[in-house]
Design a protein around this motif. Structure first.
Motif, PDB file in Angstrom:
ATOM      1  N   TRP A   7       0.842  -1.202   0.000  1.00  0.00           N
ATOM      2  CA  TRP A   7       0.000   0.000   0.000  1.00  0.00           C
ATOM      3  C   TRP A   7       0.878   1.253   0.000  1.00  0.00           C
ATOM      4  O   TRP A   7       0.589   2.215  -0.717  1.00  0.00           O
ATOM      5  N   MET A   8       1.934   1.225   0.796  1.00  0.00           N
ATOM      6  CA  MET A   8       2.845   2.362   0.849  1.00  0.00           C
ATOM      7  C   MET A   8       3.505   2.594  -0.507  1.00  0.00           C
ATOM      8  O   MET A   8       3.663   3.729  -0.952  1.00  0.00           O
ATOM      9  N   ALA A   9       3.880   1.490  -1.180  1.00  0.00           N
ATOM     10  CA  ALA A   9       4.493   1.621  -2.503  1.00  0.00           C
ATOM     11  C   ALA A   9       3.491   2.130  -3.525  1.00  0.00           C
ATOM     12  O   ALA A   9       3.823   2.934  -4.409  1.00  0.00           O
ATOM     13  N   LEU A  10       2.233   1.681  -3.417  1.00  0.00           N
ATOM     14  CA  LEU A  10       1.196   2.090  -4.360  1.00  0.00           C
ATOM     15  C   LEU A  10       0.858   3.569  -4.217  1.00  0.00           C
ATOM     16  O   LEU A  10       0.720   4.286  -5.208  1.00  0.00           O
ATOM     17  N   THR A  11       0.704   4.022  -2.970  1.00  0.00           N
ATOM     18  CA  THR A  11       0.215   5.380  -2.720  1.00  0.00           C
ATOM     19  C   THR A  11       1.311   6.401  -2.463  1.00  0.00           C
ATOM     20  O   THR A  11       1.062   7.604  -2.563  1.00  0.00           O
ATOM     21  N   GLY A  12       2.490   5.925  -2.090  1.00  0.00           N
ATOM     22  CA  GLY A  12       3.552   6.846  -1.713  1.00  0.00           C
ATOM     23  C   GLY A  12       3.452   7.306  -0.273  1.00  0.00           C
ATOM     24  O   GLY A  12       4.256   8.134   0.185  1.00  0.00           O
ATOM     25  N   GLN A  13       2.465   6.791   0.478  1.00  0.00           N
ATOM     26  CA  GLN A  13       2.345   7.146   1.889  1.00  0.00           C
ATOM     27  C   GLN A  13       3.472   6.511   2.704  1.00  0.00           C
ATOM     28  O   GLN A  13       3.923   5.402   2.410  1.00  0.00           O
ATOM     29  N   SER A  14       3.894   7.204   3.748  1.00  0.00           N
ATOM     30  CA  SER A  14       4.862   6.631   4.679  1.00  0.00           C
ATOM     31  C   SER A  14       4.120   5.786   5.709  1.00  0.00           C
ATOM     32  O   SER A  14       2.890   5.819   5.790  1.00  0.00           O
ATOM     33  N   TYR A  15       4.871   5.045   6.513  1.00  0.00           N
ATOM     34  CA  TYR A  15       4.252   4.212   7.544  1.00  0.00           C
ATOM     35  C   TYR A  15       3.452   5.068   8.521  1.00  0.00           C
ATOM     36  O   TYR A  15       2.330   4.721   8.904  1.00  0.00           O
ATOM     37  N   GLY A  16       4.023   6.203   8.896  1.00  0.00           N
ATOM     38  CA  GLY A  16       3.334   7.082   9.834  1.00  0.00           C
ATOM     39  C   GLY A  16       2.085   7.706   9.235  1.00  0.00           C
ATOM     40  O   GLY A  16       1.074   7.869   9.921  1.00  0.00           O
ATOM     41  N   GLU A  17       2.139   8.045   7.940  1.00  0.00           N
ATOM     42  CA  GLU A  17       1.004   8.701   7.295  1.00  0.00           C
ATOM     43  C   GLU A  17      -0.218   7.799   7.173  1.00  0.00           C
ATOM     44  O   GLU A  17      -1.356   8.267   7.188  1.00  0.00           O
TER      45      GLU A  17
END
Length: 366
Positions: free
Chosen positions: A180-190
């Motif tokens: 999901w982080m790779a797909l969206t570019g979100q960080s773990y914290g975000e």
């Protein structure tokens, strides 16, 4: 108790095994009869081994045959021989052995063995004797290999079909979501808490949140569709599915699920409408005569005498979805394909929805 008959007290109060009742040979036989263990002792100079019946059984050798270290070492699987063919040398050096390796028996069957052995130091200070025990651990390896095979199959299936595989905590919050982080570019914290919803299209967030919280609250499977803003800034449609993993007591251990890419289409195959200038999307129901109103759904359910639970089951939707469809004040509107599924279920139950010019939407019996 049976064990008490094997024990007797010495004058000093010590408890010892009664020699008249049982010997160590009885204990060894009891252990070896499991078929999983064998014992040996040997003169390290001559390399000849005195083997127990259990060891002969594990190695698949004739009990009348003499065994030497070299015979056992020659049975080691060719791929394991380089790493484990030095066990005699290790014992002669006065060191212990604890190795796990494969052997190929005379009947060409393969077994996994765990070998533990100790060297006995003689009067000269050199290791002259050795004793050891060999366990057949083939069953454990087969179980591990079977588990790994299932794991590899699952990974291959997920890689072939899903864009994202996710694991959430028992309370529904994100746990392991690297894809999901790779797909969206979100960080773990975000993405923590409800932060993952920030990557969902604004028009889909309320509905997605409602579907997810309903699943978590009712420990029910999760299945919904929404648009995700990918790392390249483009919104794409995904079908998100998940289910709870339960403990033995019925409590939720964790949630697992996938996000399936459905480019250009919704779950039922109808083309997803283009985004207008405002960035909003108007769902395009594959029907031409209008969208169901809350009053129509309530009236149709009353006419067909279906409870909310029965209608939800027939349409394969949640009861909360039926509640939202019948509530004119609901701020969350179900997806177009969900409305279509409810409509089809009601029509199969014997009603027809009417959308006549100049009149309010209505229903009638078929």
């Amino acid at each position: 108790m049976p064990t008490r008959s094997l024990m007797r007290k010495m004058p000093e109060g010590e408890i010892v095994i009664s020699q008249r009742a049982v010997s160590s040979r009885h204990f060894l036989k009891l252990i070896e009869d499991t078929g999983k263990v064998g014992f040996w002792s040997a003169d390290l100079e001559s390399e000849m081994i005195e083997a127990s019946p259990g060891l002969y059984r594990i190695l698949g050798l004739d009990p009348d045959e003499d065994i030497s270290f070299s015979i056992i070492m020659d049975m080691i699987h060719p791929e394991d021989r380089a790493a484990h063919g030095d066990q005699i040398s290790v014992l002669r050096a006065g060191q212990s052995v604890c190795r796990e390796f494969r052997v190929i028996r005379p009947d060409r069957t393969q077994r996994w063995l765990l070998h533990q052995a100790d060297a006995i130091i003689g009067p000269t200070g050199r290791a002259s004797q050795g004793i050891g025990v060999i366990f057949d651990v083939t069953a454990q390896h087969d179980a591990i290999n079977s588990l790994m095979q299932r794991h590899d199959r699952l990974n291959a299936l997920i890689t072939a079909t899903a864009s994202v595989f996710w694991i959430n905590k028992a309370n529904g919050e994100p746990s392991e979501m690297p894809q999901w982080m790779a797909l969206t570019g979100q960080s773990y914290g975000e993405m923590q808490g409800l932060g993952w919803l920030d990557a969902v299209h604004p028009d889909d967030r309320a509905r997605t949140f409602a579907a997810w919280t309903t699943a978590v609250e009712h420990t029910a499977p999760y299945n919904t569709e929404y648009r995700v803003q990918c790392a390249d800034g483009i919104y794409r449609w995904f079908n998100a599915r998940g289910a709870p993993v339960l403990n033995r007591d019925g409590s939720v251990r964790e949630w697992v699920g996938v996000c399936l890419n459905v480019p250009g289409r919704n779950r039922y195959g109808a083309p997803v409408p283009e985004t207008g200038g405002s960035g909003t999307v108007t769902p395009d129901l594959p029907v031409s005569d209008g969208v169901l109103t809350p009053g129509q759904v309530r009236a149709a359910r009353g006419l067909t005498n279906l409870s909310k639970d029965e209608l939800a089951a027939r349409a394969n939707v949640s009861v909360s979805t039926i509640n939202r469809l019948e509530d004119p004040g609901s701020s969350v509107r179900p997806r177009a394909d969900t409305i279509l599924a409810v409509r089809c279920a009601l029509e199969r139950a014997g009603v027809e929805f009417t959308f006549e010019p100049g009149r309010k939407p209505g229903i009638r019996e078929v």
